[in-house]
Design a protein around this motif. Structure first.
Motif, mmCIF file in Angstrom:
data_model
loop_
_atom_site.group_PDB
_atom_site.id
_atom_site.type_symbol
_atom_site.label_atom_id
_atom_site.label_comp_id
_atom_site.label_asym_id
_atom_site.label_seq_id
_atom_site.Cartn_x
_atom_site.Cartn_y
_atom_site.Cartn_z
ATOM 1 N N ILE A 60 55.818 17.827 1.209
ATOM 2 C CA ILE A 60 55.731 18.825 0.127
ATOM 3 C C ILE A 60 54.329 19.429 0.045
ATOM 4 C CG2 ILE A 60 55.764 19.099 -2.390
ATOM 5 C CD1 ILE A 60 58.141 17.119 -2.408
ATOM 6 N N ASP A 61 53.308 18.604 0.276
ATOM 7 C CA ASP A 61 51.930 19.084 0.189
ATOM 8 C C ASP A 61 51.479 19.862 1.427
ATOM 9 O OD1 ASP A 61 51.742 17.982 -2.327
ATOM 10 O OD2 ASP A 61 50.695 16.175 -1.667
ATOM 11 N N GLY A 62 52.352 19.958 2.441
ATOM 12 C CA GLY A 62 52.042 20.765 3.609
ATOM 13 C C GLY A 62 51.163 20.096 4.647
ATOM 14 N N PHE A 63 51.176 18.758 4.681
ATOM 15 C CA PHE A 63 50.339 18.030 5.638
ATOM 16 C C PHE A 63 51.054 17.711 6.947
ATOM 17 C CE2 PHE A 63 48.270 16.523 1.558
ATOM 18 C CZ PHE A 63 47.182 17.368 1.691
ATOM 19 N N VAL A 64 52.343 18.045 7.023
ATOM 20 C CA VAL A 64 53.139 17.721 8.215
ATOM 21 C C VAL A 64 53.474 19.013 8.959
ATOM 22 C CG1 VAL A 64 55.299 16.710 9.037
ATOM 23 C CG2 VAL A 64 54.114 15.690 7.091
ATOM 24 N N LYS A 65 53.292 18.971 10.271
ATOM 25 C CA LYS A 65 53.637 20.125 11.106
ATOM 26 C C LYS A 65 54.765 19.747 12.056
ATOM 27 C CE LYS A 65 49.186 22.443 11.117
ATOM 28 N NZ LYS A 65 48.126 23.023 11.944
ATOM 29 N N VAL A 66 55.675 20.688 12.268
ATOM 30 C CA VAL A 66 56.736 20.540 13.258
ATOM 31 C C VAL A 66 56.564 21.675 14.254
ATOM 32 C CG1 VAL A 66 59.221 20.506 13.670
ATOM 33 C CG2 VAL A 66 58.293 19.480 11.587
ATOM 34 N N GLY A 89 53.955 22.688 15.628
ATOM 35 C CA GLY A 89 52.741 23.448 15.357
ATOM 36 C C GLY A 89 52.714 24.227 14.061
ATOM 37 N N GLU A 90 53.802 24.192 13.287
ATOM 38 C CA GLU A 90 53.851 24.938 12.029
ATOM 39 C C GLU A 90 54.181 24.010 10.864
ATOM 40 O OE1 GLU A 90 55.905 28.576 11.993
ATOM 41 O OE2 GLU A 90 55.153 29.172 13.958
ATOM 42 N N VAL A 91 53.543 24.249 9.724
ATOM 43 C CA VAL A 91 53.816 23.452 8.522
ATOM 44 C C VAL A 91 55.282 23.610 8.140
ATOM 45 C CG1 VAL A 91 53.333 23.236 6.045
ATOM 46 C CG2 VAL A 91 51.453 23.595 7.662
ATOM 47 N N ASP A 92 55.928 22.491 7.862
ATOM 48 C CA ASP A 92 57.325 22.525 7.410
ATOM 49 C C ASP A 92 57.434 21.656 6.173
ATOM 50 O OD1 ASP A 92 60.139 22.363 7.066
ATOM 51 O OD2 ASP A 92 60.403 22.787 9.190
ATOM 52 N N ARG A 93 57.864 22.233 5.066
ATOM 53 C CA ARG A 93 57.936 21.516 3.793
ATOM 54 C C ARG A 93 59.349 21.040 3.467
ATOM 55 N NH1 ARG A 93 53.404 25.071 2.573
ATOM 56 N NH2 ARG A 93 51.780 23.791 1.619
ATOM 57 N N ARG A 94 60.218 20.981 4.469
ATOM 58 C CA ARG A 94 61.607 20.550 4.248
ATOM 59 C C ARG A 94 61.794 19.123 4.750
ATOM 60 N NH1 ARG A 94 64.559 24.730 7.742
ATOM 61 N NH2 ARG A 94 62.691 24.360 8.971
ATOM 62 N N ARG A 95 61.966 18.210 3.813
ATOM 63 C CA ARG A 95 62.163 16.809 4.164
ATOM 64 C C ARG A 95 63.417 16.616 5.006
ATOM 65 N NH1 ARG A 95 63.166 12.404 -0.194
ATOM 66 N NH2 ARG A 95 63.995 14.242 -1.178
ATOM 67 N N GLY A 96 64.436 17.440 4.759
ATOM 68 C CA GLY A 96 65.704 17.329 5.467
ATOM 69 C C GLY A 96 65.754 18.102 6.772
ATOM 70 N N ARG A 97 64.638 18.668 7.195
ATOM 71 C CA ARG A 97 64.590 19.416 8.462
ATOM 72 C C ARG A 97 65.152 18.547 9.579
ATOM 73 N NH1 ARG A 97 60.962 23.043 11.629
ATOM 74 N NH2 ARG A 97 61.799 22.792 13.723
ATOM 75 N N GLN A 98 66.078 19.085 10.340
ATOM 76 C CA GLN A 98 66.658 18.330 11.441
ATOM 77 C C GLN A 98 65.773 18.442 12.667
ATOM 78 O OE1 GLN A 98 70.732 19.417 12.102
ATOM 79 N NE2 GLN A 98 71.367 18.804 10.067
ATOM 80 N N LEU A 99 65.434 17.286 13.231
ATOM 81 C CA LEU A 99 64.617 17.241 14.435
ATOM 82 C C LEU A 99 65.499 16.880 15.617
ATOM 83 C CD1 LEU A 99 61.618 15.188 13.024
ATOM 84 C CD2 LEU A 99 61.795 17.671 13.235
ATOM 85 N N HIS A 100 65.191 17.484 16.751
ATOM 86 C CA HIS A 100 65.963 17.258 17.964
ATOM 87 C C HIS A 100 65.028 16.923 19.118
ATOM 88 C CE1 HIS A 100 69.574 18.801 15.975
ATOM 89 N NE2 HIS A 100 68.777 19.717 15.438
ATOM 90 N N GLU A 125 70.965 11.925 18.645
ATOM 91 C CA GLU A 125 70.681 13.341 18.919
ATOM 92 C C GLU A 125 69.794 14.002 17.866
ATOM 93 O OE1 GLU A 125 71.591 15.057 21.729
ATOM 94 O OE2 GLU A 125 72.123 13.042 22.378
ATOM 95 N N MET A 126 69.824 13.501 16.621
ATOM 96 C CA MET A 126 69.145 14.180 15.521
ATOM 97 C C MET A 126 68.637 13.175 14.508
ATOM 98 S SD MET A 126 69.512 15.284 12.113
ATOM 99 C CE MET A 126 71.201 14.888 11.776
ATOM 100 N N ILE A 127 67.528 13.525 13.857
ATOM 101 C CA ILE A 127 66.986 12.727 12.755
ATOM 102 C C ILE A 127 66.310 13.692 11.793
ATOM 103 C CG2 ILE A 127 64.765 12.290 13.882
ATOM 104 C CD1 ILE A 127 64.907 9.399 12.683
ATOM 105 N N ARG A 128 66.299 13.363 10.531
ATOM 106 C CA ARG A 128 65.648 14.227 9.544
ATOM 107 C C ARG A 128 64.153 13.932 9.497
ATOM 108 N NH1 ARG A 128 69.599 17.117 7.783
ATOM 109 N NH2 ARG A 128 71.635 16.248 7.404
ATOM 110 N N LEU A 129 63.382 14.948 9.149
ATOM 111 C CA LEU A 129 61.926 14.853 9.168
ATOM 112 C C LEU A 129 61.399 13.681 8.351
ATOM 113 C CD1 LEU A 129 59.165 15.922 9.982
ATOM 114 C CD2 LEU A 129 59.342 17.618 8.139
ATOM 115 N N GLY A 130 61.864 13.531 7.113
ATOM 116 C CA GLY A 130 61.394 12.439 6.266
ATOM 117 C C GLY A 130 61.665 11.077 6.885
ATOM 118 N N GLN A 131 62.854 10.920 7.471
ATOM 119 C CA GLN A 131 63.207 9.662 8.128
ATOM 120 C C GLN A 131 62.324 9.431 9.347
ATOM 121 O OE1 GLN A 131 67.296 10.816 8.822
ATOM 122 N NE2 GLN A 131 68.019 9.208 7.456
#
Length: 73
Positions: A38-44, A46-57, A13-19
């Motif tokens: 951290i450098d702001g190259f990843v978007k979730v 459509g928006e930059v997200d600098r949280r490695r632990g951001r939960q994705l669904h 159901e869920m995975i963290r952004l870094g993983q």
């Protein structure tokens, strides 16, 4: 511009952004994933997200460089 969106099944159901960056093949290593986030190259979604632990669904879109992938369970 960007290519088609690929679906990546995470097997749950869920995975963290870094993983997810490593799991999906967008980035090769955890260290590279951490730096890219951290450098702001990843978007979730459509928006930059600098949280490695951001939960994705299911349905979240993750973009890095010219690729975008969609989280699927």
């Amino acid at each position: 511009m960007s290519s088609a969106i690929d679906d990546v099944s995470i097997g749950g159901e869920m995975i963290r952004l870094g993983q997810f960056l490593k799991f999906s093949g967008l980035i090769d290593s955890g260290g590279d994933a951490k730096e890219a986030i951290i450098d702001g190259f990843v978007k979730v979604n459509g928006e930059v997200d600098r949280r490695r632990g951001r939960q994705l669904h299911d349905g979240d879109l993750v973009s890095f460089e010219a690729r975008t992938v969609r989280v699927r369970p």
